[in-house]
Design a protein around this motif. Structure first.
Motif, short mmCIF file in Angstrom:
data_model
loop_
_atom_site.label_atom_id
_atom_site.label_comp_id
_atom_site.label_asym_id
_atom_site.label_seq_id
_atom_site.Cartn_x
_atom_site.Cartn_y
_atom_site.Cartn_z
N MET A 13 0.84 -1.20 0.00
CA MET A 13 0.00 0.00 0.00
C MET A 13 0.88 1.26 0.00
SD MET A 13 -3.43 0.33 2.20
CE MET A 13 -4.08 -1.10 1.35
N SER A 14 0.32 2.34 -0.32
CA SER A 14 1.06 3.60 -0.41
C SER A 14 2.29 3.44 -1.31
CB SER A 14 1.48 4.08 0.99
OG SER A 14 2.49 3.22 1.52
N THR A 15 3.36 4.18 -1.06
CA THR A 15 4.57 4.05 -1.88
C THR A 15 5.38 2.86 -1.39
OG1 THR A 15 5.28 5.85 -0.45
CG2 THR A 15 5.00 6.35 -2.78
N PRO A 16 5.73 1.94 -2.30
CA PRO A 16 6.38 0.69 -1.89
C PRO A 16 7.86 0.87 -1.59
CG PRO A 16 6.00 0.71 -4.26
CD PRO A 16 5.48 2.00 -3.73
N LYS A 17 8.23 2.05 -1.20
CA LYS A 17 9.62 2.32 -0.80
C LYS A 17 10.64 1.91 -1.86
CE LYS A 17 10.82 2.90 3.30
NZ LYS A 17 11.02 2.83 4.75
N SER A 18 10.92 2.83 -2.77
CA SER A 18 11.80 2.51 -3.89
C SER A 18 13.20 2.23 -3.38
CB SER A 18 11.84 3.70 -4.84
OG SER A 18 12.48 4.79 -4.23
N PRO A 19 13.95 1.37 -4.10
CA PRO A 19 15.29 1.02 -3.65
C PRO A 19 16.27 2.13 -3.95
CG PRO A 19 14.81 -0.02 -5.73
CD PRO A 19 13.58 0.73 -5.35
N GLY A 20 17.51 1.92 -3.56
CA GLY A 20 18.55 2.89 -3.84
C GLY A 20 18.59 4.01 -2.83
N ARG A 21 19.59 4.82 -3.00
CA ARG A 21 19.76 5.93 -2.07
C ARG A 21 18.61 6.91 -2.21
NH1 ARG A 21 25.22 9.58 -2.09
NH2 ARG A 21 24.50 11.31 -0.81
N PRO A 22 18.01 7.30 -1.13
CA PRO A 22 16.89 8.23 -1.23
C PRO A 22 17.37 9.62 -1.59
CG PRO A 22 17.42 7.83 1.06
CD PRO A 22 18.31 6.93 0.25
N ARG A 23 16.50 10.37 -2.22
CA ARG A 23 16.86 11.74 -2.60
C ARG A 23 16.99 12.62 -1.36
NH1 ARG A 23 13.91 13.40 -8.21
NH2 ARG A 23 14.92 11.78 -9.44
N ASN A 24 17.90 13.51 -1.47
CA ASN A 24 18.12 14.44 -0.38
C ASN A 24 17.07 15.55 -0.45
OD1 ASN A 24 18.98 16.23 1.48
ND2 ASN A 24 21.07 16.38 0.72
N PRO A 25 16.15 15.59 0.49
CA PRO A 25 15.07 16.59 0.39
C PRO A 25 15.58 18.01 0.51
CG PRO A 25 15.00 15.47 2.51
CD PRO A 25 16.03 14.76 1.69
N ALA A 26 16.74 18.18 1.11
CA ALA A 26 17.28 19.53 1.25
C ALA A 26 17.61 20.14 -0.11
CB ALA A 26 18.53 19.50 2.12
N ILE A 27 17.88 19.26 -1.07
CA ILE A 27 18.26 19.76 -2.39
C ILE A 27 17.09 20.47 -3.05
CG2 ILE A 27 18.77 18.98 -4.72
CD1 ILE A 27 20.83 17.15 -3.58
#
Lengths: 195, 195, 195, 195
Positions: C1-15
């Motif tokens: 359900m919801s976002t299935p948590k994509s693999p890999g390094r997560p994006r830096n929200p600060a960017i």
DNA sequence: CGGTAAACGAGACGGTACGTCGTGTCTTTGA
DNA sequence: TCAAAGACACGACGTACCGTCTCGTTTACCG
């Protein structure tokens, strides 16, 4: 004892093979500049960081791939006459390096600036393998009195192999089938007139 | 007759010179990989598009820079003995290759994959210039009866220049000062025993 | 359900935040033409490829920056009278457009030629957000019998918002403080004489 | 007297025409961003400096081209009933601006940041031409007692033209054939219920 | 009628920005 | 612990226009 059995997940040996296969394909298709980590990873189905875990850079992959790709066939049957065998050996060598993969060997050699461990290893494997066969045959010929006594063997090897590689790399002149034969003959006789 | 004076603003000749100077410096400092358009532009005080207006890529700049960097001095004074002059010529060539700039010639040669216009141009300028001098001297020697009659001249030139370039490209052995002398001597005498 | 948590390094929200901040500053300082990827990267301390990983082009960044720059405050306290609330809403909207950032909204709207994804997204976010509030208030007013029955709601919305955006885009007349009030009043009463 | 007849070669009037033609073609094909000096020069067969001799930048060319391209046809035959004529006028206007060239007018207006001479000239020519016709008809209607007395004419014009341009530029809703008619009707009657 | 002044085409030039590619490092999640 | 996936900074790529410039050539007018 020697290898203390490192903990954790063991490395997948299939990865090395897959990457090296990919490297050989890329080498054949686009030469050395085509062997990028990116392309290797895509073609081998492997992530880029994994490749970096196995090799320091793309040149290292290319070198290892090249080493394991050339001259896999053994020497031809010796006829007993060393100089005849040498002529056959040179013909075969010329043929091997006329291939697209052979062409990229030059790029590999020249691209590896400086004297790294890999350069040396590559040179040993790649040049010295052929050179070793040449040296063996020349030594044999010398023992049978077919060569001038007290010859500088390394210089002699360069005299024979040099023109071959030169034409291959430069392409300034045809590499006809008789080339290596005529080359060997000229080297034997010398260019000065008979006294 | 001559050049019909193309229209438009003429090119600033100082730009070519500045870029080639920058290329020579970069070549000496970091070898071929250091010769990037970016670095050239910065060092020559020229915009990148301008460089592209004069050369198609960085390899072309490097080649031209290298060509104009080697063999700047004229041929040494002829002694009258062609084979002696040839030996001097070879010594000088080897010396040019032993320089740091000379090292990058190898990279340049090998990096130019395939038969591009540039490869040919470079070959003509860089290899053929030397080869032409060699051919002249050999022809002279032949006329004076110092060479075996009916010699294949191109093959002979490869026999002499091949080992030299070979050592340059492979780096498997030193380009010592006596190397070319011993090489020429061996080529003259041949490796077969005297009858 | 919801976002299935994509693999890999997560994006830096600060960017995202840093780039959007930079975009807002640039918008205010030099308008839309100042919002270049180069300037964004420099000001946000982020590499250009990273920006391209988050947005397809500079217009997209500008749009998102603009969207998040306008209408940041919630709706004003409802007075209970829908038409009074509508008048307040319009006043606030006009005020937002009168700002220097508001001026560049015009450029943004017009610059997006054709029906790209971005145009639609921008329209949805930027125009429809305000329009939605207007629709809510009009519906409320209709329910209270303050509007003519069986009104074409979308046409009515255009009648009210159209002149506002028109003056913004054309700049042929001031966006004075009383403008929206007089506009709303005229729309309510109609321009025909009372029967 | 006024123009003291400047010396030197006179400007070629065909150049202006050729460049403006090219601008119109480019506008129609690719919108405002397609109108680059480079493209204009190529298409008009004129050198870039020459264009700069006639206009300060590409926007100026586009504006002049646009001005001379729109609304060349005269007003339709008046029926005597001003409000009927106004409805016809609006229908025609909507049709004109639905063209690709019409779309780029928005870009032009918004792209011209600041209040340059050209912006004003363009606005006058482009918007005011239509607006002037509207004002004439409204004044006529008012004189015939078909409008509420003491109407703010400019506001009324915005009330009528605003929604039209709004839908054209935003494209958030269909621009059906009956749109302008329904719009005019709603503006006349007002949205408030009849007392 | 020949000199002069401007218009014009052609193209070089320094800039600025573009959008892309490859590198080598890193940080997650999952096996 | 290894591996995958992917984010990220960095550096260079080759291209597109910009607006300015320097030429050589052409075309008018004016003394």
């Amino acid at each position: 004892m020697s290898t203390p059995k490192s903990p954790g997940r063991p490395r997948n040996p299939a990865i090395r093979a897959a990457v090296l296969d990919a490297a050989r394909e890329l080498l054949a298709a686009g030469g050395l500049p085509a062997v990028t980590i990116e392309a290797l990873a895509a073609r081998a189905g492997v992530s880029r960081p994994t490749i970096y875990r196995h090799w320091p850079n793309s040149a290292a992959v290319a070198m290892e791939a090249f080493v394991s790709a050339t001259l896999p066939s053994g020497p031809p049957k010796p006829t007993g006459a060393p100089l005849t065998d040498l002529a056959a050996h040179l013909r075969k060598l010329a043929q091997a390096f006329a291939s697209p993969t052979g062409r990229s060997a030059a790029a590999l050699l020249a691209a590896s600036q400086g004297e790294t461990e890999l350069t040396k290893a590559f040179r040993n494997h790649f040049i010295m393998t052929a050179r070793h066969e040449g040296r063996r045959l020349l030594t044999l010929a010398a023992a049978q009195g077919q060569l001038r006594p007290r010859l500088d063997l390394e210089l002699t090897l360069d005299l024979i192999y040099g023109p071959l590689y030169f034409r291959l790399l430069m392409g300034h002149a045809e590499l006809s089938k008789s080339f290596t034969d005529r080359l060997l003959q000229l080297a034997l006789a010398g260019i000065a007139p008979r006294p």
